[in-house]
Design an enzyme around this catalytic site. Structure first.
Site, PDB file in Angstrom:
ATOM      1  CD  GLU A 175      -4.221  -0.924  -7.735  1.00 20.11           C
ATOM      2  OE1 GLU A 175      -5.419  -0.974  -7.780  1.00 20.11           O
ATOM      3  OE2 GLU A 175      -3.594  -0.571  -6.531  1.00 20.11           O
TER       4      GLU A 175
ATOM      5  CG  ASP B  24      -4.238  -2.119  -4.163  1.00 20.87           C
ATOM      6  OD1 ASP B  24      -5.526  -2.314  -4.467  1.00 20.87           O
ATOM      7  OD2 ASP B  24      -3.477  -2.846  -4.551  1.00 20.87           O
TER       8      ASP B  24
ATOM      9  CG  ASP C 118      -1.084   0.123  -0.189  1.00 18.64           C
ATOM     10  OD1 ASP C 118      -1.283   0.512  -1.422  1.00 18.64           O
ATOM     11  OD2 ASP C 118      -0.714  -1.057  -0.021  1.00 18.64           O
TER      12      ASP C 118
ATOM     13  CD  GLU D 171       3.375  -0.847  -4.485  1.00 20.81           C
ATOM     14  OE1 GLU D 171       4.147  -0.974  -5.472  1.00 20.81           O
ATOM     15  OE2 GLU D 171       3.083  -1.469  -3.496  1.00 20.81           O
TER      16      GLU D 171
ATOM     17  CE1 TYR E  92      -4.665  -3.659  -1.132  1.00 25.86           C
ATOM     18  CE2 TYR E  92      -3.754  -2.589   0.976  1.00 25.86           C
ATOM     19  CZ  TYR E  92      -3.737  -3.102  -0.340  1.00 25.86           C
ATOM     20  OH  TYR E  92      -2.507  -2.728  -1.293  1.00 25.86           O
TER      21      TYR E  92
ATOM     22  NE  ARG F 274       0.810  -5.711  -1.133  1.00 27.49           N
ATOM     23  CZ  ARG F 274       0.034  -5.897  -2.277  1.00 27.49           C
ATOM     24  NH1 ARG F 274      -1.032  -5.305  -2.515  1.00 27.49           N
ATOM     25  NH2 ARG F 274       0.488  -7.006  -3.196  1.00 27.49           N
TER      26      ARG F 274
ATOM     27  CG  HIS G   8      -9.177   2.902   7.319  1.00 29.36           C
ATOM     28  ND1 HIS G   8      -8.575   3.951   8.162  1.00 29.36           N
ATOM     29  CD2 HIS G   8      -9.340   3.689   6.159  1.00 29.36           C
ATOM     30  CE1 HIS G   8      -8.303   5.188   7.429  1.00 29.36           C
ATOM     31  NE2 HIS G   8      -8.802   4.961   6.196  1.00 29.36           N
TER      32      HIS G   8
END
Length: 806
Positions: A50, A123, A125, A127, A344, A346, A390
């Site tokens: 991203e 990423d 997740d 999104e 990560y 989030r 995770h």
């Protein structure tokens, strides 16, 4: 307010130079690849991420075997100008590639045409999964050899593991994100136009933001309706009667024999009780000793990181997440290149990998010793439904201490947040803190006949073994009032004297104090995030946007750190509660989040979930169309038409208007928005100027408007002379809202400074000094630095010019 033709240029600093270097690297990532450009025509593997920062960090790990390019966020979305959702065709979304993303998509297409394998490394997740899916569709990558790689930290080991175990796109996660996007679009694009018509133009509603506003409004009304009640506390200052030199200690009155609910509600009652206590005999009834074990808090999740950063440093959720993303995507370190410093950011999981736990335990044993290491690794239970990632947020290496020389390049904010994450992660695997607690219950028997005995308690605790507290202690929203414990007894920090049951005590004094019950405190960003999580509203990726949105829309203001609803927030919330009670209901919003979790797990299709919200929304919209516009009766009469005068809301705040609109267009500013007189003169016609409010805030306008349209920005004066021409230093802001200081004679004088000028002057050359971090000051003329207390008071002599404008 008219747009200014010129704007004072912010100061050029070293920080800006670094930013320019980063921007050039970022441009290279956007225009092509973070890998070597000489290989652009050869067959290679393509990695798509991203952000350019993430691309640069990956390039340092993967090397020249891969071309790495960045999508710079989403490449497809619903159109801005239309609903973009076909409600009659199973809510089919209509995605488009925005104009500003077409160049990015074309670049990705070109790079993919030369690639052997295409790795989607967005990423880990929902999104991120949706971005990968959109990339495939927008760039026409269907049918090409695609691999989805997922990693939760940008380290060589994690990247190698991810590329050894690629997978396909998880369409359950894509559907969950798609359902959230469609739900939010339906609520926003269906209700917002209604708010425009019924309240004022420019308003917006959101499925989750409206629930958050309701929580803030409900708390404010609870505070407004709170009825404070008087109560008194009495503390007896005692010592052992028969021990010479025995230390004094305090015991709090807790009850009286025969009274089930004991409280003192008036000054007269407090006076009477004090008199009885002064005529009482004090005897130790019981002494309780026990060990208190305090367990360390689990490693950070997104919400707990935002809470702790807010409590300690006052960071907003948006600022915390921006800093965390920088640490995750990689920072340039001395001798190590770009390194991802944390996992990560989030996540709602408190799990740690076995590798991380073993590394942390090894570090604790070496650094603190075996006593600080529990016999077995600690395992923390995540909340129900936690599945955004995770692992918890942790440093990618526990061995990289915050004070390590290689981290000297971090900014102050980056270092603070990294230190917080590192300390919390290491502390979570350390031994309990152990406190020695002593509680002494005391009977006070009045000498007055017929009066029942009083009960008092003294409690003290001391740290026997610090355990994890040797490294980290969790910040709290507010300290316990008056140093009291959970049971209302006074917590003493000094140890109690040795006592046993039956010991006679001597009274030294009585301290009585009046109190009033207090309403619940206003939410802060920290406590609101906590409340959102406890109520099941939102998910890790949405907390920061929720808080930003409700403040940016003008529904909530910050009063210090407290969140307070604005008048507009009250009005919009009340309209939403009346017209859309189900949509704004906290339980309904939480249930919808659980439905999204089920979609992400693959156990539920997304279209029925959307329909469950849309059907009641559609019915409520039909009913709300008949609702009257939100106005306030004033009891006044329009001076032009004789119709009743009403109070309405406009783009720049409330105002008075004729109820006969549009036939009568009479308006009048609200009292709070009436122009305020100033001593300023108009540069165009030399008339007096007044303070008015526009869409960008307050500004100065000529009193002869509309004949004269002269305006000036409203500047905060400092009273400090400019070191270049003697003009006054004023506070200004960049287009992005960053504050700086400049001369009031701009553009004739272009002096600027990021640092706040101080009223004192340099002790060496009498030059202007500016505030530095840590209560230090720096001279802009000779470069002197030192404690601000060493600066001397300003005299009337001219200030020396700086050697170089900061």
């Amino acid at each position: 307010m008219p747009t200014k033709k010129t704007e004072q240029t912010p100061p050029k600093t070293a920080t800006k130079s670094k930013r320019s270097t980063a921007a050039r690297k970022s441009t290279r990532g956007r225009n092509g690849s973070a890998a070597t450009r000489s290989r652009s025509n050869s067959v290679h593997d393509l990695v798509i991420v991203e952000s350019p920062a993430k691309a640069r960090t990956l390039a340092g790990i993967l090397g020249s075997a891969y071309e790495i390019t960045a999508s710079v966020g989403h490449v497809r979305d619903l159109p801005r100008s239309t609903l973009g959702v076909d409600v009659d065709n199973e809510f089919e979304p209509h995605y488009i590639v925005p104009k500003e993303k077409r160049e990015v998509v074309n670049r990705i297409k070109e790079a993919a045409s030369k690639a052997n394998i295409i790795y989607l490394a967005t990423d880990p997740d929902r999104e991120g999964e949706a971005i990968s899916w959109h990339l495939v569709a927008a760039a026409g990558l269907e049918g090409r050899p695609l691999q989805r790689v997922v990693f939760h930290e940008i380290t060589p080991t994690a990247i190698q593991e991810a590329f050894l175990h690629p997978r396909d796109i998880d369409f359950a996660l894509v559907d969950a994100q798609q359902a959230r996007r469609v739900l939010d679009r339906l609520v926003g694009y269906k209700i917002s136009p209604l708010l425009w018509r019924k309240v004022r133009r420019g308003l917006s509603a959101g499925r989750v933001q409206s629930a958050a506003v309701k929580m803030v409004v409900d708390r404010e009304r609870e505070i407004q309706g709170f009825d404070a009640k008087e109560y008194w506390t009495l503390d007896a200052l005692l010592r052992k009667a028969e021990a010479t030199g025995s230390p004094e200690f305090s015991a709090r009155l807790r009850g009286q024999t025969g009274k089930r609910h004991f409280e003192i509600g008036s000054g007269e009652e407090a006076e009477r009780t004090e008199g009885l206590l002064r005529q009482s005999t004090y005897v130790v009834k019981t002494v309780h000793r026990r060990d208190i074990h305090r367990r360390p808090a689990p490693p950070f999740t997104t919400s707990t990181l935002q809470q702790d950063a807010s409590r300690r440093y006052g960071y907003t959720a948006r600022r915390t997440m921006a800093l965390a993303q920088q640490l995750y995507e990689g920072i340039e370190l001395r001798g190590s290149g770009r390194v991802g410093l944390i996992t990560y950011m989030r996540t709602d999981s408190t799990n740690l990998s076995d590798i991380a736990i073993n590394e942390i335990r090894g570090y604790v044993a070496r650094k603190f010793g075996g006593d600080f290491l529990p016999s077995a690794p600690r395992v923390y239970k995540s909340r129900k439904g936690a599945q955004e990632a995770h692992e918890a947020i942790r440093p990618t290496s526990a061995l990289r201490e915050p004070g390590a020389p290689e981290l000297r390049g971090l900014t102050t904010d980056q270092r603070r947040l990294y230190t917080l994450i590192w300390q919390r992660a290491v502390a979570c695997q350390m031994a309990d803190a152990v406190l020695d607690s002593v509680s002494v219950d005391i009977d006070a028997t009045p000498s007055v006949a017929g009066e029942a005995a009083f009960q008092l308690r003294a409690t003290a605790s001391a740290v026997r073994f610090p355990g994890y507290r040797a490294l980290y202690e969790e910040a709290r929203d507010e300290p316990a009032p008056g140093g009291t414990g959970d049971d209302g007894t006074q917590q003493l920090t000094t140890p109690l004297p040795e006592m046993t049951a039956g010991d006679l005590l001597a009274l030294r004094d009585i301290k009585k104090e009046q109190h009033f019950t207090e309403p619940p405190p206003r939410y802060t960003e920290a406590t609101l995030v906590k409340a959102l999580e406890e109520n099941g509203i939102g998910r890790p990726s949405t907390y920061a946007p929720i808080l930003s949105t409700i403040q940016d829309r003008g529904y909530v203001d910050r009063d210090g750190r407290a969140l307070k609803p604005t008048e507009l927030g009250f009005v919009v919330n009340d309209f939403m509660v009346e017209q859309f009670p189900n949509i704004i209901d906290l339980r309904f919003t939480a249930d919808m989040e659980e439905d999204l979790d089920e979609i992400a797990s693959g156990s539920r299709p997304w279209q029925p979930t959307v329909r469950e919200l849309y059907n009641p929304l559609s019915e409520a919209l039909k009913s709300a169309e008949d609702a009257p516009a939100v106005v306030q009766e004033t009891g006044e009469i329009c001076p032009e038409s004789g119709h009743p005068l009403i109070r309405r809301f406009g783009r720049f705040g409330p105002f008075f208007a004729c109820s006969g609109f549009p036939e009568c267009r009479y308006t009048r500013p609200d009292g709070d928005n009436e122009p305020q007189a100033t001593d300023e003169k108009c540069d165009v016609c030399d008339s007096a100027m007044v303070v008015k409010r526009g869409r960008f805030g307050a500004f100065l306008a000529c009193t002869r408007y509309p004949e004269c349209k002269g305006t000036k920005p409203l500047l905060q004066k400092t009273g400090i002379p400019c070191p270049l021409d003697g003009g006054e230093i004023v506070e200004r802001s960049t287009k992005k809202g960053r504050k700086f200081y400049g001369c009031s004679n701009y553009p004739k004088c272009e002096f600027t400074s990021w640092q706040r000028p101080m009223p004192q002057v340099c002790p060496q050359c009498s030059g202007m000094i500016v505030a530095e971090r840590g209560r230090k000051a720096k001279c802009t003329a000779c470069g002197w630095t030192g404690p601000a207390t060493q600066a001397k008071e300003r005299s009337d002599e001219p200030v020396k010019a700086p050697a170089a404008v900061s």
